[in-house]
Design a protein around this motif. Structure first.
Motif, PDB file in Angstrom:
ATOM      1  N   LEU A  20       0.729  -7.855  -0.047  1.00  0.00           N
ATOM      2  CA  LEU A  20       0.619  -6.428   0.246  1.00  0.00           C
ATOM      3  C   LEU A  20       1.976  -5.732   0.298  1.00  0.00           C
ATOM      4  O   LEU A  20       2.108  -4.596  -0.158  1.00  0.00           O
ATOM      5  CB  LEU A  20      -0.139  -6.226   1.562  1.00  0.00           C
ATOM      6  N   GLY A  24       2.939  -2.580  -1.909  1.00  0.00           N
ATOM      7  CA  GLY A  24       3.390  -1.367  -1.241  1.00  0.00           C
ATOM      8  C   GLY A  24       4.682  -0.839  -1.836  1.00  0.00           C
ATOM      9  O   GLY A  24       4.859   0.372  -2.008  1.00  0.00           O
ATOM     10  N   LEU A  29       6.075   2.393  -0.572  1.00  0.00           N
ATOM     11  CA  LEU A  29       5.692   2.237   0.837  1.00  0.00           C
ATOM     12  C   LEU A  29       6.399   1.036   1.441  1.00  0.00           C
ATOM     13  O   LEU A  29       6.589   0.017   0.782  1.00  0.00           O
ATOM     14  CB  LEU A  29       4.178   2.014   0.952  1.00  0.00           C
ATOM     15  N   ARG A  31       6.570  -2.104   4.352  1.00  0.00           N
ATOM     16  CA  ARG A  31       5.624  -3.137   4.748  1.00  0.00           C
ATOM     17  C   ARG A  31       4.672  -2.652   5.845  1.00  0.00           C
ATOM     18  O   ARG A  31       3.453  -2.829   5.744  1.00  0.00           O
ATOM     19  CB  ARG A  31       6.399  -4.366   5.228  1.00  0.00           C
ATOM     20  N   SER A  34       2.185  -0.087   4.564  1.00  0.00           N
ATOM     21  CA  SER A  34       1.236  -0.738   3.661  1.00  0.00           C
ATOM     22  C   SER A  34       0.123  -1.420   4.446  1.00  0.00           C
ATOM     23  O   SER A  34      -1.061  -1.286   4.116  1.00  0.00           O
ATOM     24  CB  SER A  34       1.957  -1.763   2.779  1.00  0.00           C
ATOM     25  N   TYR A  35       0.500  -2.149   5.497  1.00  0.00           N
ATOM     26  CA  TYR A  35      -0.502  -2.830   6.316  1.00  0.00           C
ATOM     27  C   TYR A  35      -1.376  -1.839   7.083  1.00  0.00           C
ATOM     28  O   TYR A  35      -2.580  -2.056   7.230  1.00  0.00           O
ATOM     29  CB  TYR A  35       0.155  -3.842   7.266  1.00  0.00           C
ATOM     30  N   PHE A  43      -5.416   2.026   1.398  1.00  0.00           N
ATOM     31  CA  PHE A  43      -4.337   1.651   0.493  1.00  0.00           C
ATOM     32  C   PHE A  43      -4.658   2.234  -0.880  1.00  0.00           C
ATOM     33  O   PHE A  43      -5.825   2.327  -1.251  1.00  0.00           O
ATOM     34  CB  PHE A  43      -4.206   0.126   0.425  1.00  0.00           C
TER      35      PHE A  43
END
Length: 103
Positions: A20, A24, A29, A31, A34-35, A43
């Motif tokens: 991910l 991202g 984006l 980290r 993104s999460y 997302f």
């Protein structure tokens, strides 16, 4: 270009699926963001939950970015090496002869 963004050649060189954080980066984006988006189901492309982690298919990533995957070996045949329905193989040699089957 910032460290959070990826160039087209980097994107096309990605493996079949990425983590991910890497996906991202393609969208600029970080980290954490993104999460947050993945957990909220927001997302920018398809995300596959695997246990507590997430994977993003390269095809979904490129599609969301409007990039056509022109890399060699990007189709289903690349994922399953070996004979395919349109191909045939011939087995020959002593290991495949009828007489060796009787031994």
């Amino acid at each position: 270009m910032s460290e959070l963004q990826m160039q087209k050649d980097e994107l096309l060189a990605l493996p079949v699926s990425v983590d991910l954080a890497t996906a991202g980066r393609a969208f600029g984006l970080g980290r954490t963001r993104s999460y947050e988006l993945a957990r909220a189901g927001q997302f920018p492309c398809r995300v596959i939950p695997v246990g507590r982690k997430f994977r993003v298919p390269r095809s979904a990533l490129l599609e969301a970015l409007g990039i056509e995957d022109t890399t060699a070996g990007s189709g289903p045949a690349a994922l399953c090496p070996g004979p395919h329905p349109q191909e045939s193989i011939t087995l020959s040699g002593p290991a495949f002869s009828a007489s060796s089957a009787l031994r």
